[in-house]
Scaffold this motif. Structure first.
Motif, PDB file in Angstrom:
ATOM      1  N   UNK A 120       0.835  -1.202   0.000  1.00 42.64           N
ATOM      2  CA  UNK A 120       0.000   0.000   0.000  1.00 42.64           C
ATOM      3  C   UNK A 120       0.869   1.250   0.000  1.00 42.64           C
ATOM      4  N   UNK A 121       1.944   1.237   0.784  1.00 46.90           N
ATOM      5  CA  UNK A 121       2.868   2.373   0.803  1.00 46.90           C
ATOM      6  C   UNK A 121       3.523   2.562  -0.565  1.00 46.90           C
ATOM      7  N   UNK A 122       3.931   1.460  -1.177  1.00 47.86           N
ATOM      8  CA  UNK A 122       4.541   1.515  -2.504  1.00 47.86           C
ATOM      9  C   UNK A 122       3.585   2.162  -3.507  1.00 47.86           C
ATOM     10  N   UNK A 123       2.337   1.725  -3.478  1.00 44.98           N
ATOM     11  CA  UNK A 123       1.336   2.291  -4.399  1.00 44.98           C
ATOM     12  C   UNK A 123       1.107   3.774  -4.131  1.00 44.98           C
ATOM     13  N   UNK A 124       1.171   4.164  -2.861  1.00 46.71           N
ATOM     14  CA  UNK A 124       0.971   5.580  -2.538  1.00 46.71           C
ATOM     15  C   UNK A 124       2.092   6.454  -3.077  1.00 46.71           C
ATOM     16  N   UNK A 125       3.222   5.832  -3.393  1.00 46.43           N
ATOM     17  CA  UNK A 125       4.348   6.553  -3.981  1.00 46.43           C
ATOM     18  C   UNK A 125       4.322   6.531  -5.506  1.00 46.43           C
ATOM     19  N   UNK A 126       3.259   5.996  -6.073  1.00 46.68           N
ATOM     20  CA  UNK A 126       3.141   5.961  -7.522  1.00 46.68           C
ATOM     21  C   UNK A 126       3.907   4.843  -8.182  1.00 46.68           C
ATOM     22  N   UNK A 127       4.131   3.766  -7.442  1.00 50.54           N
ATOM     23  CA  UNK A 127       4.891   2.628  -7.948  1.00 50.54           C
ATOM     24  C   UNK A 127       4.019   1.387  -8.070  1.00 50.54           C
ATOM     25  N   UNK A 128       4.282   0.583  -9.080  1.00 49.88           N
ATOM     26  CA  UNK A 128       3.732  -0.764  -9.163  1.00 49.88           C
ATOM     27  C   UNK A 128       4.877  -1.738  -8.976  1.00 49.88           C
ATOM     28  N   UNK A 129       4.663  -2.770  -8.166  1.00 47.60           N
ATOM     29  CA  UNK A 129       5.737  -3.714  -7.850  1.00 47.60           C
ATOM     30  C   UNK A 129       5.964  -4.705  -8.980  1.00 47.60           C
ATOM     31  N   UNK A 130       4.902  -5.269  -9.521  1.00 51.37           N
ATOM     32  CA  UNK A 130       4.922  -6.193 -10.653  1.00 51.37           C
ATOM     33  C   UNK A 130       5.510  -7.571 -10.344  1.00 51.37           C
ATOM     34  N   UNK A 131       5.844  -7.864  -9.097  1.00 48.85           N
ATOM     35  CA  UNK A 131       6.479  -9.161  -8.817  1.00 48.85           C
ATOM     36  C   UNK A 131       6.135  -9.670  -7.415  1.00 48.85           C
ATOM     37  N   UNK A 132       4.861  -9.512  -7.021  1.00 50.01           N
ATOM     38  CA  UNK A 132       4.419 -10.006  -5.718  1.00 50.01           C
ATOM     39  C   UNK A 132       4.309 -11.530  -5.779  1.00 50.01           C
ATOM     40  N   UNK A 133       5.044 -12.210  -4.924  1.00 45.41           N
ATOM     41  CA  UNK A 133       5.022 -13.675  -4.852  1.00 45.41           C
ATOM     42  C   UNK A 133       5.670 -14.100  -3.541  1.00 45.41           C
ATOM     43  N   UNK A 134       5.470 -15.334  -3.099  1.00 56.49           N
ATOM     44  CA  UNK A 134       5.991 -15.762  -1.793  1.00 56.49           C
ATOM     45  C   UNK A 134       7.496 -15.609  -1.627  1.00 56.49           C
ATOM     46  N   UNK A 135       8.245 -15.756  -2.729  1.00 58.97           N
ATOM     47  CA  UNK A 135       9.711 -15.608  -2.614  1.00 58.97           C
ATOM     48  C   UNK A 135      10.111 -14.179  -2.283  1.00 58.97           C
ATOM     49  N   UNK A 136       9.272 -13.233  -2.650  1.00 62.92           N
ATOM     50  CA  UNK A 136       9.596 -11.817  -2.459  1.00 62.92           C
ATOM     51  C   UNK A 136       8.965 -11.223  -1.211  1.00 62.92           C
ATOM     52  N   UNK A 137       8.587 -12.106  -0.284  1.00 62.17           N
ATOM     53  CA  UNK A 137       8.120 -11.672   1.031  1.00 62.17           C
ATOM     54  C   UNK A 137       9.006 -12.361   2.066  1.00 62.17           C
ATOM     55  N   UNK A 138       9.874 -11.599   2.683  1.00 67.15           N
ATOM     56  CA  UNK A 138      10.801 -12.150   3.668  1.00 67.15           C
ATOM     57  C   UNK A 138      10.222 -12.038   5.068  1.00 67.15           C
TER      58      UNK A 138
END
Length: 351
Positions: A120-138
């Motif tokens: 949500x914070x990322x989106x509020x900065x005008x960014x799209x992550x494009x790679x949300x997946x279990x490996x990218x959540x530490x």
């Protein structure tokens, strides 16, 4: 005045990555006197992707400082590579965790609220992550979920759209096959896939993915929205189904909306699920103040049965819960439906 310095680390253990143009390993940082994680990115691959700024990812990561986003120690380069230095989290990722065991609903919700807060914070900065997946959540040392890997992230244009340089094939949203610009709904679909994997485990997701076609993604039959483990409550299933809507406008409008729905879930929070595929035995366990209760689904001679029992902490004795016992089910799916009803009925008697 431009000052060039030297940074030295000793590579110790490759811990892999699902990225296409990078690698990740544990290193000993000589300057900091500690182990770190280093992500290496080949400059020639960035050139091939027409990324002019070698430090684009590190700049995005540094600009996205948040309690639920992995922090960047520093970034540096040599002639061939860009290096991103980040803290080492020994608990690993959500992916490594769900490869080891199934999560309780409470864990799924807690980790999801955390990484979605970062998104949500990322989106509020005008960014799209494009790679949300279990490996990218530490998972941090304090057991907090942290979003990482901004290698595909892009700032949106004035209309809220962006085009990534590449995408992760197993997490394709349906619109990927018809348009080349995406908005916030693309990340939300990825969140739905990630929660689906957290609920059902990687094995189930991979088995479905290996036989899925483009048509299955586009018409919404992959992943199977009606296949959830019995302890996953309908309220959580509905959140995932909405995030996975084939039509983007039917998904959540914002990550905040998804966060709000997840925060309301209060059913089946503490059932722990285990399975033994060799013995074809599936067990749900709930640890309460005075007792530990179990529901076991097992196979014998082609038929499935359900048995209930409870362990008394005061007497150290185990007894049957005969009203939970039943047999003669023709399939595992049929037995699972009954197990889901037992869990649902039990949860509702506690209120």
């Amino acid at each position: 005045m431009r000052v060039e310095t030297k940074l030295t680390f000793i590579q110790k253990e490759n811990i892999g990555a699902e990225g296409r143009n990078s690698d990740v390993f544990i290193a000993e940082d000589i300057q900091l006197g500690t182990d770190i994680v280093v992500k290496t990115i080949k400059k020639k691959d960035l050139d091939r992707l027409r990324i002019s700024d070698y430090f684009a990812e590190s700049k995005i990561l540094y600009a996205s400082q948040h309690p639920n986003i992995v922090e960047l120690n520093y970034s540096c380069e040599n002639d061939d590579y860009i290096f991103l230095s980040m803290p080492l989290y020994k608990k690993g990722s959500i992916n490594s965790l769900i490869n080891k065991r199934f999560l309780s609903v409470r864990e799924i919700i807690t980790y999801s609220l955390e990484f979605l807060s970062g998104l949500h914070f990322v989106h509020s900065r005008g960014l799209l992550h494009f790679d949300i997946k279990p490996t990218n959540i530490l998972i941090s040392d304090s057991n907090t979920a942290l979003l990482t890997d901004f290698g595909l992230a892009k700032y949106t244009d004035v209309n809220g759209f962006a085009t990534p340089d590449q995408l992760y094939p197993p997490h394709m949203a349906p619109e990927r096959f018809s348009v080349d610009k995406f908005d916030i709904f693309f990340d939300i679909y990825h969140c739905g896939l990630t929660l689906y994997r957290m609920c059902n485990g990687n094995e189930e997701f991979i088995n479905q993915r290996d036989v899925a076609t483009t048509d299955d993604i586009e018409n919404g039959t992959f992943p199977n929205r009606n296949k959830f483990l019995p302890h996953i409550p309908k309220s959580l299933q509905n959140v995932i189904k909405k995030a996975l809507s084939v039509n983007p406008v039917d998904r959540y409008n914002t990550v905040l909306e998804m966060l709000n729905d997840l925060s309301k879930i209060d059913k089946n929070l503490d059932w722990l699920y285990t399975q033994d595929n060799q013995t074809r035995t599936f067990v749900w366990k709930i640890n309460e103040d005075k007792t530990v209760k179990y529901i076991t689904v097992s196979e014998m001679k082609g038929k499935w049965s359900i048995a209930g029992k409870q362990y008394s902490k005061s007497s150290n004795k185990t007894s049957k819960i005969t009203k939970w016992d039943s047999d003669g089910y023709k399939s595992l799916e049929e037995a699972f439906k009954k197990a889901a009803k037992l869990i649902y009925d039990y949860e509702n008697t506690k209120k």
